[in-house]
Enzyme design. Structure first.
Site, PDB file in Angstrom:
ATOM      1  N   ASN A  48       0.834  -1.209   0.000  1.00 14.69           N
ATOM      2  CA  ASN A  48       0.000   0.000   0.000  1.00 14.69           C
ATOM      3  C   ASN A  48       0.871   1.262   0.000  1.00 14.69           C
ATOM      4  O   ASN A  48       0.535   2.245   0.659  1.00 14.69           O
ATOM      5  CB  ASN A  48      -0.956   0.001   1.201  1.00 14.69           C
ATOM      6  CG  ASN A  48      -2.123   0.954   1.000  1.00 14.69           C
ATOM      7  OD1 ASN A  48      -2.544   1.203  -0.144  1.00 14.69           O
ATOM      8  ND2 ASN A  48      -2.634   1.521   2.069  1.00 14.69           N
ATOM      9  N   SER A 137      -5.487   1.075  17.446  1.00 18.56           N
ATOM     10  CA  SER A 137      -6.520   1.936  16.883  1.00 18.56           C
ATOM     11  C   SER A 137      -7.668   2.096  17.873  1.00 18.56           C
ATOM     12  O   SER A 137      -7.956   1.184  18.666  1.00 18.56           O
ATOM     13  CB  SER A 137      -7.035   1.248  15.617  1.00 18.56           C
ATOM     14  OG  SER A 137      -8.238   1.815  15.210  1.00 18.56           O
ATOM     15  N   TYR A 161     -10.811  -6.515  11.412  1.00 17.42           N
ATOM     16  CA  TYR A 161      -9.669  -5.600  11.529  1.00 17.42           C
ATOM     17  C   TYR A 161      -9.462  -5.206  13.002  1.00 17.42           C
ATOM     18  O   TYR A 161      -8.351  -5.280  13.534  1.00 17.42           O
ATOM     19  CB  TYR A 161      -9.920  -4.339  10.670  1.00 17.42           C
ATOM     20  CG  TYR A 161      -8.972  -3.203  10.991  1.00 17.42           C
ATOM     21  CD1 TYR A 161      -7.612  -3.301  10.706  1.00 17.42           C
ATOM     22  CD2 TYR A 161      -9.444  -2.020  11.584  1.00 17.42           C
ATOM     23  CE1 TYR A 161      -6.741  -2.259  11.013  1.00 17.42           C
ATOM     24  CE2 TYR A 161      -8.578  -0.979  11.884  1.00 17.42           C
ATOM     25  CZ  TYR A 161      -7.235  -1.099  11.601  1.00 17.42           C
ATOM     26  OH  TYR A 161      -6.372  -0.071  11.916  1.00 17.42           O
ATOM     27  N   LYS A 165      -6.299  -6.031  15.977  1.00 20.18           N
ATOM     28  CA  LYS A 165      -5.600  -5.068  16.843  1.00 20.18           C
ATOM     29  C   LYS A 165      -5.658  -5.536  18.304  1.00 20.18           C
ATOM     30  O   LYS A 165      -4.672  -5.444  19.032  1.00 20.18           O
ATOM     31  CB  LYS A 165      -6.206  -3.668  16.691  1.00 20.18           C
ATOM     32  CG  LYS A 165      -5.954  -3.029  15.336  1.00 20.18           C
ATOM     33  CD  LYS A 165      -4.479  -2.779  15.089  1.00 20.18           C
ATOM     34  CE  LYS A 165      -4.196  -2.202  13.717  1.00 20.18           C
ATOM     35  NZ  LYS A 165      -2.785  -2.209  13.346  1.00 20.18           N
TER      36      LYS A 165
HETATM   37  P1  NAD Z   1      -0.761   2.363   5.287  1.00 17.16           P
HETATM   38  O1  NAD Z   1      -1.486   1.308   4.558  1.00 17.16           O
HETATM   39  O2  NAD Z   1      -0.596   3.684   4.626  1.00 17.16           O
HETATM   40  O3  NAD Z   1       0.695   1.835   5.715  1.00 17.16           O
HETATM   41  C1  NAD Z   1       0.940   0.495   6.048  1.00 17.16           C
HETATM   42  C2  NAD Z   1       2.227   0.081   5.346  1.00 17.16           C
HETATM   43  O4  NAD Z   1       2.500  -1.284   5.687  1.00 17.16           O
HETATM   44  C3  NAD Z   1       2.139   0.140   3.823  1.00 17.16           C
HETATM   45  O5  NAD Z   1       3.267   0.827   3.304  1.00 17.16           O
HETATM   46  C4  NAD Z   1       2.139  -1.335   3.382  1.00 17.16           C
HETATM   47  O6  NAD Z   1       2.784  -1.501   2.133  1.00 17.16           O
HETATM   48  C5  NAD Z   1       2.868  -1.991   4.535  1.00 17.16           C
HETATM   49  N1  NAD Z   1       2.527  -3.399   4.762  1.00 17.16           N
HETATM   50  C6  NAD Z   1       1.292  -3.940   4.936  1.00 17.16           C
HETATM   51  N2  NAD Z   1       1.391  -5.265   5.137  1.00 17.16           N
HETATM   52  C7  NAD Z   1       2.705  -5.571   5.105  1.00 17.16           C
HETATM   53  C8  NAD Z   1       3.448  -6.778   5.233  1.00 17.16           C
HETATM   54  N3  NAD Z   1       2.847  -7.966   5.410  1.00 17.16           N
HETATM   55  N4  NAD Z   1       4.795  -6.733   5.155  1.00 17.16           N
HETATM   56  C9  NAD Z   1       5.423  -5.553   4.953  1.00 17.16           C
HETATM   57  N5  NAD Z   1       4.782  -4.385   4.810  1.00 17.16           N
HETATM   58  C10 NAD Z   1       3.434  -4.391   4.886  1.00 17.16           C
HETATM   59  O7  NAD Z   1      -1.476   2.531   6.699  1.00 17.16           O
HETATM   60  P2  NAD Z   1      -1.330   3.693   7.769  1.00 17.16           P
HETATM   61  O8  NAD Z   1      -2.536   4.551   7.695  1.00 17.16           O
HETATM   62  O9  NAD Z   1       0.000   4.311   7.671  1.00 17.16           O
HETATM   63  O10 NAD Z   1      -1.457   2.827   9.097  1.00 17.16           O
HETATM   64  C11 NAD Z   1      -0.315   2.327   9.764  1.00 17.16           C
HETATM   65  C12 NAD Z   1      -0.779   1.492  10.929  1.00 17.16           C
HETATM   66  O11 NAD Z   1      -1.612   2.277  11.772  1.00 17.16           O
HETATM   67  C13 NAD Z   1      -1.612   0.276  10.527  1.00 17.16           C
HETATM   68  O12 NAD Z   1      -1.246  -0.801  11.361  1.00 17.16           O
HETATM   69  C14 NAD Z   1      -3.034   0.711  10.808  1.00 17.16           C
HETATM   70  O13 NAD Z   1      -3.860  -0.387  11.127  1.00 17.16           O
HETATM   71  C15 NAD Z   1      -2.853   1.619  12.004  1.00 17.16           C
HETATM   72  N6  NAD Z   1      -3.923   2.628  12.127  1.00 17.16           N
HETATM   73  C16 NAD Z   1      -4.175   3.472  11.089  1.00 17.16           C
HETATM   74  C17 NAD Z   1      -5.226   4.413  11.215  1.00 17.16           C
HETATM   75  C18 NAD Z   1      -5.548   5.356  10.090  1.00 17.16           C
HETATM   76  O14 NAD Z   1      -6.628   5.965  10.125  1.00 17.16           O
HETATM   77  N7  NAD Z   1      -4.681   5.549   9.105  1.00 17.16           N
HETATM   78  C19 NAD Z   1      -5.976   4.482  12.403  1.00 17.16           C
HETATM   79  C20 NAD Z   1      -5.667   3.601  13.440  1.00 17.16           C
HETATM   80  C21 NAD Z   1      -4.631   2.674  13.290  1.00 17.16           C
HETATM   81  N1  UFG Z   2     -17.846   9.090   6.670  1.00 14.00           N
HETATM   82  C1  UFG Z   2     -18.774   9.571   5.772  1.00 14.00           C
HETATM   83  N2  UFG Z   2     -18.542   9.363   4.447  1.00 14.00           N
HETATM   84  C2  UFG Z   2     -17.438   8.715   3.983  1.00 14.00           C
HETATM   85  C3  UFG Z   2     -16.495   8.218   4.922  1.00 14.00           C
HETATM   86  C4  UFG Z   2     -16.765   8.419   6.251  1.00 14.00           C
HETATM   87  O1  UFG Z   2     -19.764  10.180   6.150  1.00 14.00           O
HETATM   88  O2  UFG Z   2     -17.276   8.557   2.755  1.00 14.00           O
HETATM   89  C5  UFG Z   2     -18.065   9.350   8.112  1.00 14.00           C
HETATM   90  C6  UFG Z   2     -18.167   8.098   8.956  1.00 14.00           C
HETATM   91  O3  UFG Z   2     -19.503   7.679   9.036  1.00 14.00           O
HETATM   92  C7  UFG Z   2     -17.610   8.601  10.301  1.00 14.00           C
HETATM   93  C8  UFG Z   2     -16.571   9.634   9.890  1.00 14.00           C
HETATM   94  O4  UFG Z   2     -16.911  10.033   8.574  1.00 14.00           O
HETATM   95  O5  UFG Z   2     -18.620   9.256  11.020  1.00 14.00           O
HETATM   96  C9  UFG Z   2     -15.149   9.099   9.895  1.00 14.00           C
HETATM   97  O6  UFG Z   2     -15.087   7.924   9.106  1.00 14.00           O
HETATM   98  P1  UFG Z   2     -13.694   7.264   8.658  1.00 14.00           P
HETATM   99  O7  UFG Z   2     -14.010   6.103   7.778  1.00 14.00           O
HETATM  100  O8  UFG Z   2     -12.784   8.307   8.125  1.00 14.00           O
HETATM  101  O9  UFG Z   2     -13.080   6.814  10.053  1.00 14.00           O
HETATM  102  P2  UFG Z   2     -13.633   5.801  11.149  1.00 14.00           P
HETATM  103  O10 UFG Z   2     -13.764   6.589  12.411  1.00 14.00           O
HETATM  104  O11 UFG Z   2     -14.817   5.081  10.707  1.00 14.00           O
HETATM  105  O12 UFG Z   2     -12.454   4.775  11.238  1.00 14.00           O
HETATM  106  C10 UFG Z   2     -11.096   5.200  11.181  1.00 14.00           C
HETATM  107  C11 UFG Z   2     -10.266   4.097  10.515  1.00 14.00           C
HETATM  108  C12 UFG Z   2     -10.232   2.877  11.387  1.00 14.00           C
HETATM  109  C13 UFG Z   2      -9.754   3.262  12.742  1.00 14.00           C
HETATM  110  C14 UFG Z   2     -10.648   4.336  13.317  1.00 14.00           C
HETATM  111  C15 UFG Z   2     -10.198   4.756  14.658  1.00 14.00           C
HETATM  112  O13 UFG Z   2     -10.813   3.735   9.266  1.00 14.00           O
HETATM  113  O14 UFG Z   2      -9.316   1.959  10.847  1.00 14.00           O
HETATM  114  O15 UFG Z   2     -10.646   5.458  12.457  1.00 14.00           O
HETATM  115  O16 UFG Z   2      -8.894   5.136  14.646  1.00 14.00           O
HETATM  116  F1  UFG Z   2      -9.772   2.191  13.525  1.00 14.00           F
END
Ligand code: NAD
Ligand code: UFG
Length: 343
Positions: A48, A137, A161, A165
């Site tokens: 990704n 998360s 998912y 976690k």
């Molecule tokens: P992202 O997808 O942008 O980054 C994840 C990276 O991990 C990518 O570069 C992907 O190529 C790499 N990756 C995935 N599986 C792999 C594997 N098996 N081996 C090696 N590399 C691998 O995601 P992000 O938004 O940067 O999130 C990072 C972490 O934070 C994740 O664990 C995600 O679950 C957690 N998180 C993200 C959010 C969010 O909203 N972005 C919220 C809460 C938690």
């Molecule tokens: N939403 C919309 N339209 C969209 C997308 C989202 O109305 O197209 C709303 C959702 O209903 C929510 C808010 O915008 O009320 C935020 O939604 P996101 O999908 O951006 O985020 P979530 O809070 O649902 O979840 C995100 C990540 C999860 C993470 C969580 C808490 O996707 O992986 O935040 O960190 F676990």
């Protein structure tokens, strides 16, 4: 920052291995780590992300780093990387994160996120690398029963998912208990948005965005037609869902503090958010005003599994790491657009 710099140099090995380092949060954390002088090793299979992130990081940081293009499921390759690099600590971002995909293909998530974490811990044990920071998360709280959510809130994932976690948190906790030299910091992110001020890195998923902010950006730049607001009949101030949006650079800096304040033998858990709830409509309006662009939207039905309101109690991390988020919602919206308008 100076204090941080001196504390950091007091540690002999300053090499940090970052799994998933070319992803959205990992890349911003690399900038924060380089700023205070850490050396960085990236492990990423680019599922990704792209190699271009590496080039952009070198432009931003004016420092180089090594990339190991490795899947963390590949035990032998990962072990060789650890034997060669001997990192002092690991920040573990690598994982899959799309909620809907996890419902459709749970085994993919259990294997990548849980087996990947087990491999990593197993290898860390073998090479005497004892400190891990883990990306968890707010999703672990499921549909929260009280607001704001503190770290003692019951864990109750409502999708695969989220379950990955919770399992990973538990596995890491048990791994730490085995050996007094080990330590972990579990960071539960709320809703990271925005981009680094260079606008060379940001949230740029390889497929159609699921999260609200990248979707808003894709509508503003013409890639998507309009945002569907998932429900305007929630018991909130304007009927739309409320979340705790946090600037990704604030989040990145918390990782540096977590490493610097590591305490052997301890497992710690912190929420990372601002402590403030913002509605979907407020986010869209702020984005429009700050960036002087129109974001078309329509109201559709609620998305299954969404909570009405989710925001963090952030007292613990303030008290223990002296960290709090200080960038504003306006900065989040501006930087997200500066990065996203040319995508
Ligand atoms: P992202 O997808 O942008 O980054 C994840 C990276 O991990 C990518 O570069 C992907 O190529 C790499 N990756 C995935 N599986 C792999 C594997 N098996 N081996 C090696 N590399 C691998 O995601 P992000 O938004 O940067 O999130 C990072 C972490 O934070 C994740 O664990 C995600 O679950 C957690 N998180 C993200 C959010 C969010 O909203 N972005 C919220 C809460 C938690
Ligand atoms: N939403 C919309 N339209 C969209 C997308 C989202 O109305 O197209 C709303 C959702 O209903 C929510 C808010 O915008 O009320 C935020 O939604 P996101 O999908 O951006 O985020 P979530 O809070 O649902 O979840 C995100 C990540 C999860 C993470 C969580 C808490 O996707 O992986 O935040 O960190 F676990």
């Amino acid at each position: 920052m100076e204090v941080i710099y001196f504390m950091m140099h007091a540690k002999s090995n300053n090499k940090i291995l970052i799994t998933g380092g070319y992803g959205y949060i990992g890349s911003h954390t690399i900038v924060a780590l380089h700023t205070v002088g850490y050396e960085v090793i990236v492990v990423d299979n680019l599922s990704n992300s792209t190699k271009k992130i590496g080039k952009n990081l070198e432009i931003i940081c004016k420092k180089t780093h090594k990339l190991y293009e490795i899947n963390i499921l590949n035990f032998d390759e990962l072990l060789n990387c650890f034997i060669k690099e001997k990192p002092a600590a690991v920040i573990h971002f690598a994982g899959l994160k799309a909620v809907e995909e996890s419902v459709k293909n749970p085994l993919l998530y259990y294997q990548n996120n849980i087996q990947g974490t087990i491999n990593l811990l197993d290898i860390m044990g073998k090479v005497d690398c004892n400190n891990i920071i883990f990306s968890s998360s707010a999703t672990v709280y499921g549909n929260p029963s009280e607001m704001p959510i503190n770290e003692k809130h019951i864990l109750n994932a409502i999708n695969p998912y989220g379950s990955t976690k919770i399992f990973c948190e538990k596995i890491i906790d048990d791994w730490v208990k085995v050996n007094k030299k080990r330590s972990s910091t579990i960071l539960r992110y709320f809703n990271p948005i925005g981009a680094h001020e260079s606008y060379l890195i940001g949230d740029n998923p390889n497929s159609v965005p699921n999260n609200l902010m990248p979707y808003i950006v894709s509508v503003a730049n013409g890639t998507s037609e309009k945002v569907s607001i998932f429900g305007d009949d929630y018991p909130t101030k304007d009927g739309t869902g409320i979340r705790d949006y946090i600037h990704v650079m604030d989040l990145a800096e918390a990782h540096v503090l977590a490493i610097l304040n590591d305490q052997r033998g301890r497992s710690r858990v912190y929420n990372l958010g601002t402590g403030k709830g913002i509605s979907v409509l407020e986010l869209i309006k702020t984005f429009e005003i700050e960036n002087k662009v129109k974001v078309k939207y329509t109201v559709s039905s609620r998305r299954e599994g969404d909570a009405a309101e989710v925001y963090a109690d952030v007292k613990l991390v303030k008290n223990q790491l002296n960290w709090s988020a200080n960038r504003t919602l306006k900065e989040m919206c501006k930087s997200a657009w500066s990065f996203g308008k040319n995508l």
